[in-house]
Scaffold this active site. Structure first.
Site, PDB file in Angstrom:
ATOM      1  N   GLU A 408       0.855  -1.215   0.000  1.00 36.26           N
ATOM      2  CA  GLU A 408       0.000   0.000   0.000  1.00 36.26           C
ATOM      3  C   GLU A 408       0.883   1.255   0.000  1.00 36.26           C
ATOM      4  OE1 GLU A 408      -3.277  -0.258  -0.273  1.00 36.26           O
ATOM      5  OE2 GLU A 408      -3.732  -2.279   0.467  1.00 36.26           O
TER       6      GLU A 408
HETATM    7  C1  LIG Z   1       3.240  -9.871  -0.050  1.00 35.73           C
HETATM    8  C2  LIG Z   1       3.046  -8.761  -1.032  1.00 35.73           C
HETATM    9  C3  LIG Z   1       1.809  -8.544  -1.591  1.00 35.73           C
HETATM   10  C4  LIG Z   1       1.633  -7.539  -2.544  1.00 35.73           C
HETATM   11  N1  LIG Z   1       0.407  -7.397  -3.145  1.00 35.73           N
HETATM   12  C5  LIG Z   1       0.303  -6.587  -4.227  1.00 35.73           C
HETATM   13  C6  LIG Z   1      -0.889  -6.580  -5.022  1.00 35.73           C
HETATM   14  O1  LIG Z   1      -1.871  -7.258  -4.720  1.00 35.73           O
HETATM   15  N2  LIG Z   1      -0.927  -5.791  -6.113  1.00 35.73           N
HETATM   16  C7  LIG Z   1       0.135  -5.007  -6.491  1.00 35.73           C
HETATM   17  O2  LIG Z   1       0.035  -4.322  -7.509  1.00 35.73           O
HETATM   18  N3  LIG Z   1       1.276  -4.971  -5.750  1.00 35.73           N
HETATM   19  C8  LIG Z   1       1.394  -5.752  -4.641  1.00 35.73           C
HETATM   20  N4  LIG Z   1       2.550  -5.754  -3.907  1.00 35.73           N
HETATM   21  C9  LIG Z   1       3.659  -4.904  -4.313  1.00 35.73           C
HETATM   22  C10 LIG Z   1       3.946  -3.787  -3.326  1.00 35.73           C
HETATM   23  O3  LIG Z   1       2.958  -2.804  -3.410  1.00 35.73           O
HETATM   24  C11 LIG Z   1       5.359  -3.274  -3.640  1.00 35.73           C
HETATM   25  O4  LIG Z   1       6.259  -4.266  -3.197  1.00 35.73           O
HETATM   26  C12 LIG Z   1       5.652  -1.946  -2.987  1.00 35.73           C
HETATM   27  O5  LIG Z   1       4.897  -0.924  -3.562  1.00 35.73           O
HETATM   28  C13 LIG Z   1       7.131  -1.580  -3.102  1.00 35.73           C
HETATM   29  O6  LIG Z   1       7.596  -1.722  -4.403  1.00 35.73           O
HETATM   30  P1  LIG Z   1       8.944  -2.563  -4.656  1.00 35.73           P
HETATM   31  O7  LIG Z   1       8.797  -3.878  -3.995  1.00 35.73           O
HETATM   32  O8  LIG Z   1       9.255  -2.564  -6.103  1.00 35.73           O
HETATM   33  O9  LIG Z   1      10.057  -1.762  -3.881  1.00 35.73           O
HETATM   34  P2  LIG Z   1      10.902  -0.546  -4.438  1.00 35.73           P
HETATM   35  O10 LIG Z   1      10.017   0.467  -5.047  1.00 35.73           O
HETATM   36  O11 LIG Z   1      12.030  -1.079  -5.255  1.00 35.73           O
HETATM   37  O12 LIG Z   1      11.467   0.045  -3.081  1.00 35.73           O
HETATM   38  C14 LIG Z   1      12.616  -0.481  -2.411  1.00 35.73           C
HETATM   39  C15 LIG Z   1      12.985   0.490  -1.288  1.00 35.73           C
HETATM   40  O13 LIG Z   1      13.323   1.766  -1.869  1.00 35.73           O
HETATM   41  C16 LIG Z   1      12.492   2.773  -1.313  1.00 35.73           C
HETATM   42  N5  LIG Z   1      12.143   3.734  -2.359  1.00 35.73           N
HETATM   43  C17 LIG Z   1      11.611   3.513  -3.561  1.00 35.73           C
HETATM   44  N6  LIG Z   1      11.421   4.649  -4.219  1.00 35.73           N
HETATM   45  C18 LIG Z   1      11.861   5.636  -3.430  1.00 35.73           C
HETATM   46  C19 LIG Z   1      11.918   7.042  -3.530  1.00 35.73           C
HETATM   47  N7  LIG Z   1      11.440   7.706  -4.583  1.00 35.73           N
HETATM   48  N8  LIG Z   1      12.440   7.737  -2.512  1.00 35.73           N
HETATM   49  C20 LIG Z   1      12.881   7.111  -1.397  1.00 35.73           C
HETATM   50  N9  LIG Z   1      12.831   5.786  -1.229  1.00 35.73           N
HETATM   51  C21 LIG Z   1      12.325   5.053  -2.231  1.00 35.73           C
HETATM   52  C22 LIG Z   1      11.258   2.061  -0.779  1.00 35.73           C
HETATM   53  O14 LIG Z   1      10.633   2.797   0.261  1.00 35.73           O
HETATM   54  C23 LIG Z   1      11.854   0.748  -0.296  1.00 35.73           C
HETATM   55  O15 LIG Z   1      12.370   0.907   0.995  1.00 35.73           O
HETATM   56  C24 LIG Z   1       2.726  -6.720  -2.910  1.00 35.73           C
HETATM   57  C25 LIG Z   1       3.977  -6.932  -2.320  1.00 35.73           C
HETATM   58  C26 LIG Z   1       4.162  -7.940  -1.419  1.00 35.73           C
HETATM   59  C27 LIG Z   1       5.536  -8.149  -0.842  1.00 35.73           C
END
Ligand SMILES: Cc1cc2nc3c(=O)[nH]c(=O)nc-3n(C[C@H](O)[C@H](O)[C@H](O)COP(=O)(O)OP(=O)(O)OC[C@H]3O[C@@H](n4cnc5c(N)ncnc54)[C@H](O)[C@@H]3O)c2cc1C
Length: 602
Positions: A408
């Site tokens: 979220e």
């Molecule tokens: C169990 C699970 C269920 C999920 N369910 C869904 C689902 O139903 N539908 C769906 O669409 N998605 C889903 N997700 C995805 C989830 O919303 C994303 O994992 C989340 O938004 C983070 O994206 P990412 O994993 O690519 O991390 P990244 O975006 O790569 O982030 C990695 C780190 O970098 C930080 N970061 C990234 N960008 C910035 C910035 N601009 N400035 C500072 N820090 C930053 C983040 O805060 C984090 O600490 C799910 C994930 C999991 C693990």
């Protein structure tokens, strides 16, 4: 129709410049009998369907188990809480849906299954669908006949969700789009019948949303992800390969998908805020019970001050986060009702209502998810070695909780988002922050005036401090905006500091207002623990705000300006020393006597 005078709604984010009276806030102790009965039905469902089956659910060895529990939730009406009756749901209020999310929060993996279906899976259609789309899909989703999932994230598009590469290409005859791309981390994917899919058409800058039925074909799945926690919730990659989607299944307009994603996530955030509460209370009750039973050095460990301190702090933070979650929920509900009274249609009013409180939604998500992590961490500690064992409940809770800070929108993204939004609203003139910030600036350089406070009046000093904590935000935020100007968003550390000041101010104010209201409903003696928890949290909030403000001030000021701000900070965060140890012991003693989390409002 309500008249202007009857309107109850306030502006989102306004709390930072406005004094709020306890009469204005909703507290969970005010839920009606009907709402409590609904919560009890939900609790019964968890007690019979989830708790006895936790091991089986998390093992994922029985593919039909979660779908069958899901269907039972549908039969009980639990999947249609927010869906209007005309589409087969129960049409309950926003804060009722928060309450149900709260109770389901104790259901471990299933709470993610539930949230993904009822929130991000169903709400895009409810809020953005055409009448035909609503009639076709909502009854199936509200009753659990179909399960939904939400496909936004991609391997290279997580926090930067609008950068997704999934494509939607219009067929030559204009009858359908062919969707091709890869989605990742999709909750409920393994048994979903309906997929909300975000894709780009041609070289569009923004995403477009589509309602995709599994039966359209061209959809395949990766294996179930091997996760740290919530192991019983289905999470898979989803591959779309020339998946043919009729043009009438576009959701809202072309390129409106990112807006849909953002607005639906706002709702998801505040619901997730409530959605951690059931888990927090369960873990705390288990920790109390264990502390009462486990003997070391010839006595129950509950008798040790170190353990009492933990139990009381767990309860305190739960109390605080409940206070802010339901305060925000009711603010949203009031706004929705006012917009409907002004003639806006139901779905639009819900969206606008939530959008208005996007700052509070982010606060709720961050504060609650961090409270959950704190509570489970201390839960493990109270259990000692047994906390580390898979034979005791803490190990699972510890693993399950961690996701709440990630999905979220990560807590980092939410922190930056809330400050950015507040500054934007100030710039647009929607929220008058500059005038109060100027007043604080003047106050910094004028001779301090000390108004006398009658400290024998309950919370007289705390109220003054809360006013001052708002000044800390205005001082640091105002100076940061001036010093850093449009580069402020690149100074993420400062944005995080400002977010922490906002969060803690809202949190401690919400707790105090709830306690004041409780005293007005009961009497002061009966509320002694609530007063204690408010005072305990006040010390914590001040410490966090002090540290965050100092870090920010040090990063963009020097010399005399820095000195003046530090003096202001000292003045604004001044409070009489409180014997937190004794207050924690008081709260812990109640908990130990009751043998469970004793402050549940239901
Ligand atoms: C169990 C699970 C269920 C999920 N369910 C869904 C689902 O139903 N539908 C769906 O669409 N998605 C889903 N997700 C995805 C989830 O919303 C994303 O994992 C989340 O938004 C983070 O994206 P990412 O994993 O690519 O991390 P990244 O975006 O790569 O982030 C990695 C780190 O970098 C930080 N970061 C990234 N960008 C910035 C910035 N601009 N400035 C500072 N820090 C930053 C983040 O805060 C984090 O600490 C799910 C994930 C999991 C693990």
């Amino acid at each position: 129709m309500s008249t202007v005078a009857e309107k109850k709604s306030i502006k989102g984010g306004e709390f930072i410049v406005r004094e709020t009276e306890y009469q204005e806030v909703f507290i969970p102790e005010e839920f009606s009998e009907e709402q409590k009965m609904m919560a009890q039905a939900c609790q019964d469902f968890i007690d019979t369907e989830i708790h006895p089956n936790v091991e089986r659910i998390d093992s994922m060895k029985e593919p039909d188990l979660v779908p069958s529990i899901f269907k039972k939730a549908g039969e009980l009406g639990l999947l249609g809480i927010s869906v209007p009756e005309q589409y087969g749901g129960m049409g309950m209020s926003f804060n009722t849906s928060m309450l149900i999310a709260d109770i389901i929060g104790a259901a471990g993996s299933f709470s993610t299954t539930y949230g993904a279906h009822t929130g991000i899976g169903t709400l895009p259609i409810l809020y953005y669908g055409t009448e035909e789309q609503k009639e076709k899909y909502l009854p199936k989703l509200a009753t659990g006949q179909w399960a939904a999932c939400y496909c936004l994230t991609e391997p290279d598009a997580g926090s930067d969700a609008n950068s997704g590469k999934t494509k939607a290409v219009l067929s030559k005859d204009g009858s359908h789009y062919k969707i091709t791309g890869q989605k990742m981390w999709i909750s409920n994917a393994g048994f979903a019948d309906l997929f909300i899919v975000f894709a780009k058409i041609e070289d569009d800058k923004n995403l477009t949303a589509f309602i995709v039925e599994k039966s359209f074909g061209g959809i395949s799945m990766g294996e179930e992800e091997k996760k740290l926690g919530i192991k019983g919730s289905s999470t898979r990659q989803v591959f779309f390969n020339d998946c043919e989607v009729p043009v009438e299944n576009m959701l809202s307009d072309r390129q409106n998908g990112f807006k849909i994603a953002v607005n639906i996530l706002n709702i998801g955030r505040v619901k997730l805020g409530a959605g951690v509460l059931g888990g927090c209370r369960t873990v705390t009750s288990q920790a109390i019970q264990y502390a009462n039973e486990r003997k070391q050095f010839g006595t129950a460990i509950a008798n040790f001050g170190a353990i009492k301190g933990k139990l009381a702090e767990m309860a305190t933070r739960i109390f605080v986060t409940e206070s802010l979650d339901y305060r925000a929920g009711q603010n949203i509900e009031d706004k929705i009702n006012d917009l409907i009274a002004d003639g806006m249609d139901d779905a639009q009013a819900k969206l606008k209502g939530v959008e208005q409180f996007a700052i509070e939604c982010a606060i709720s998500k961050i504060h609650s998810s961090e409270v959950l992590d704190y509570v489970v961490d201390e839960g493990v500690q109270v259990y000692g070695g047994m906390g580390f064992s898979q034979d005791a409940p803490m190990e699972r809770a510890y693993r399950d909780s961690r996701i709440a800070r990630i999905y979220e929108g990560t807590n980092e993204i939410n922190r930056m988002l809330m400050v950015g939004m507040l500054l934007k609203r100030a710039m647009k003139g929607e929220l008058d922050i500059y005038a109060p910030a100027m007043d604080v600036s003047k106050e910094l350089t004028s001779v301090p005036t000390f108004s006398s406070i009658d400290k024998s009046v309950l919370f007289a000093e705390e109220k003054e401090v809360i006013k001052n904590l708002k000044k800390v935000f205005l001082m640091v935020g105002g100076k940061a905006a001036m010093a850093l100007q449009d580069k402020i968003e690149d100074e993420q550390e400062v944005m995080m500091n400002l977010a922490d000041i906002l969060i803690e101010t809202y949190a401690v104010e919400s707790a105090m207002l709830r306690t004041e209201k409780l005293i007005s409903l009961r009497d002061e003696e009966a509320c002694a623990d609530y007063v204690a928890m408010t005072k305990i949290y006040m010390q914590r909030a001040i410490n966090i705000i002090n540290a965050a403000a100092k870090e920010a001030i040090a990063s963009f000021t020097k010399g005399d300006e820095q000195k003046v701000m530090l003096m202001g900070l000292k003045r604004f965060t001044k409070i009489d020393l409180v014997d937190v140890k004794s207050l924690r012991r008081q709260v812990a003693d109640t908990m130990i006597k009751e043998g469970k989390f004793p402050y549940y409002f239901g």
